[in-house]
Design a protein around this motif. Structure first.
Motif, PDB file in Angstrom:
ATOM      1  N   GLY A 247      35.001  40.754  53.857  1.00 18.96           N
ATOM      2  CA  GLY A 247      34.185  41.256  54.955  1.00 18.96           C
ATOM      3  C   GLY A 247      32.851  41.765  54.453  1.00 18.96           C
ATOM      4  O   GLY A 247      32.765  42.368  53.376  1.00 18.96           O
ATOM      5  N   LEU A 248      31.802  41.503  55.229  1.00 14.65           N
ATOM      6  CA  LEU A 248      30.463  42.018  54.938  1.00 14.65           C
ATOM      7  C   LEU A 248      30.144  43.078  55.986  1.00 14.65           C
ATOM      8  O   LEU A 248      30.119  42.787  57.186  1.00 14.65           O
ATOM      9  N   TRP A 260      40.214  41.641  50.632  1.00 10.21           N
ATOM     10  CA  TRP A 260      41.654  41.751  50.824  1.00 10.21           C
ATOM     11  C   TRP A 260      42.371  40.602  50.121  1.00 10.21           C
ATOM     12  O   TRP A 260      41.838  39.497  50.030  1.00 10.21           O
ATOM     13  N   ASN A 261      43.569  40.857  49.669  1.00  9.16           N
ATOM     14  CA  ASN A 261      44.465  39.790  49.264  1.00  9.16           C
ATOM     15  C   ASN A 261      44.975  39.129  50.538  1.00  9.16           C
ATOM     16  O   ASN A 261      45.656  39.760  51.341  1.00  9.16           O
ATOM     17  N   GLY A 262      44.642  37.866  50.756  1.00 10.02           N
ATOM     18  CA  GLY A 262      44.992  37.206  52.001  1.00 10.02           C
ATOM     19  C   GLY A 262      46.473  36.954  52.176  1.00 10.02           C
ATOM     20  O   GLY A 262      46.931  36.705  53.285  1.00 10.02           O
ATOM     21  N   GLU A 263      47.246  37.024  51.092  1.00 14.78           N
ATOM     22  CA  GLU A 263      48.683  36.787  51.175  1.00 14.78           C
ATOM     23  C   GLU A 263      49.449  38.074  51.471  1.00 14.78           C
ATOM     24  O   GLU A 263      50.377  38.090  52.275  1.00 14.78           O
ATOM     25  N   VAL A 268      41.801  45.351  48.348  1.00 16.23           N
ATOM     26  CA  VAL A 268      41.750  45.487  46.895  1.00 16.23           C
ATOM     27  C   VAL A 268      40.395  45.945  46.374  1.00 16.23           C
ATOM     28  O   VAL A 268      40.284  46.333  45.214  1.00 16.23           O
ATOM     29  N   PHE A 269      39.353  45.929  47.206  1.00 15.96           N
ATOM     30  CA  PHE A 269      38.031  46.353  46.721  1.00 15.96           C
ATOM     31  C   PHE A 269      37.151  46.779  47.879  1.00 15.96           C
ATOM     32  O   PHE A 269      37.167  46.155  48.942  1.00 15.96           O
ATOM     33  N   HIS A 316      32.403  37.515  41.924  1.00 16.34           N
ATOM     34  CA  HIS A 316      33.707  36.920  41.655  1.00 16.34           C
ATOM     35  C   HIS A 316      34.789  37.772  42.288  1.00 16.34           C
ATOM     36  O   HIS A 316      34.836  38.988  42.105  1.00 16.34           O
ATOM     37  N   LEU A 317      35.682  37.143  43.049  1.00 15.36           N
ATOM     38  CA  LEU A 317      36.715  37.879  43.767  1.00 15.36           C
ATOM     39  C   LEU A 317      37.805  38.401  42.840  1.00 15.36           C
ATOM     40  O   LEU A 317      38.348  39.480  43.059  1.00 15.36           O
TER      41      LEU A 317
END
Length: 440
Positions: A247-248, A260-263, A268-269, A316-317
């Motif tokens: 998200g921005l 977010w971790n999509g799973e 996470v950040f 980098h994600l």
């Protein structure tokens, strides 16, 4: 291409090829013994090089040249493993979607891209009954986001509604509305981003809520994340894939990016300063739909690229938002026409010049000049699509060549999107236009 039908079973591995088995056959040429894996690796290397240097359509001619060397070399055209690696490296295809073999999938992708280049398409419109929950008579109901999957299209509107369509039948399947709660601003439930696959729909609203629904199941829509607009600001854009949601935000300093971790749906950040100068504009979006503040896209290699009106940032994600590069554009960026696909980004400036950049190092691939003013743009792996002055135009993005404009005129455009087969656009009267370049 003069090739035989595939007879080799599909094996695992990534796009770079697989370690050959010691039992695989060895082929003989007039110059001695040539191992089949060596010839396959050579064909893959030649095709990928041609794709990168000239364009993806050039890979087919390069393969044809390889196969015509002799009957021994032509025999590798029967390797399903070769075609699988070619489809992955050149067309970014991870699974069979349209055909029964990897060779047929490759040929289908090539023909579809050739249709895109030569303006061979079918045009249709998708119809539904719009409902403006916010009764925004003075602003009108606007399409805010479009998303495509292989068989579905989703359109998100300023009233919070997301309409889902089945592309093969051109039918409207269902409408999803965000769960009700007290809102800060009449546009706080406007859709700010959609992530769509044929299995799952995920969409976000300006107040930061994220909702999820199964596409082909009776399970109800559920809220996966409750937004906190006071502490985070407005969620101005939202994108991702199965693995990541990004998200921005604009409105609160040093909270521009949320990952977010999509799973697991775990946040996470949180961090980043890209939109700090646009904080006031972010708050205004909740009460009036002004300009587009920023865009964010998830690309190959677990990277994301985002922009505002003057700056592009790549991060980098996996490194939780660590920036890999940043570039300022003194001429300004047309944010609504910014897009990224694969490992490339389309960056149009306010003076009508668009550059295609490699995500990661921001190296310029090509540039082209748009004589008409451009408000919206998008891209796939081979072409850039822009809308301006009521006309949709198509550009080749390896050399910046202008190709053609669409025959249809759609009026004022609110949203525009493309993938390897389709282009979709929505105009002021909420009509959704769909152009299908699928190989016939």
């Amino acid at each position: 291409m003069s090739t035989s039908s595939s007879s080799t079973s599909t094996q695992g591995g990534d796009g770079g090829g697989e370690p050959p088995s010691s039992s695989r056959s060895r082929l003989r040429s007039s110059n001695g013994v040539w191992p089949e894996p060596f010839l396959e690796a050579l064909a893959l290397h030649v095709a990928v090089d041609a794709s990168r240097a000239i364009g993806r359509l050039a890979a087919a001619q390069a393969l044809s040249n390889i196969f015509q060397v002799c009957s021994t070399w032509r025999a590798i055209s029967r390797s399903d493993l070769l075609w699988r690696n070619l489809a992955r490296r050149i067309w970014n295809v991870r699974e069979l979607l349209h055909r029964e073999s990897w060779r047929e999938e490759f040929v289908y992708r090539h023909r579809t891209a050739a249709n895109f280049r030569s303006r061979r398409y079918d045009h249709t419109t998708l119809h539904f009954v719009p409902t403006d929950n916010n009764n925004n008579d003075d602003d009108g109901l606007r399409c805010r986001r479009l998303a495509l999957s292989d068989h579905h299209l989703a359109a998100g509107f300023s009233d919070g509604a997301v309409h889902l369509f089945h592309i093969p039948s051109r039918l409207h399947l269902s409408t999803f509305y965000p769960q009700h709660r007290d809102r800060l601003g009449r546009f706080s439930s406007a859709v700010s981003g959609i992530i769509l696959s044929d299995a799952r729909l995920v969409f976000a609203t300006l107040d930061g809520d994220i909702h999820m629904a199964a596409v082909n199941a009776a399970a109800p829509l559920r809220r996966a994340h409750l937004g906190d607009v006071v502490n985070d600001g407005a969620l101005v854009d939202f994108a991702g894939c199965n693995r990541w949601w990004v998200g921005l935000y604009a409105g609160v300093p040093r909270r521009a990016f949320h990952i977010w971790n999509g799973e697991t749906e775990e946040l996470v950040f949180v961090g980043g300063v890209l939109t700090d100068p646009e904080a006031v504009m972010g708050w205004h979006l909740l009460t009036e739909l002004t300009g587009i503040i920023g865009r964010i896209r998830v690309t190959n290699g677990d990277m994301a690229v985002a922009c505002t009106g003057v700056r592009v940032v790549v991060f980098h994600l996996l490194s939780q938002g660590v920036e890999m590069g940043e570039e300022e554009f003194p001429r300004g960026i047309v944010v609504g026409a910014f897009d990224a696909y694969g490992d490339s980004a389309l960056v149009p400036d306010a003076r009508g010049v668009a550059t295609v950049r490699r995500v990661g190092n921001m190296e310029e691939v090509c540039r082209f000049t748009m004589r008409e003013g451009v408000a919206f743009g998008c891209m796939n792996g081979g072409y850039g699509v822009t809308w301006g002055g009521g006309v949709i135009r198509v550009w080749e993005i390896h050399h910046g060549q202008y190709l053609y404009s669409f025959r249809e005129r759609i009026g004022e455009c609110n949203a525009l999107i493309a993938d390897e087969r389709f282009v979709a656009a929505c105009c002021d009267d909420a009509t959704i236009h769909l152009w299908d370049f699928g190989a016939q």
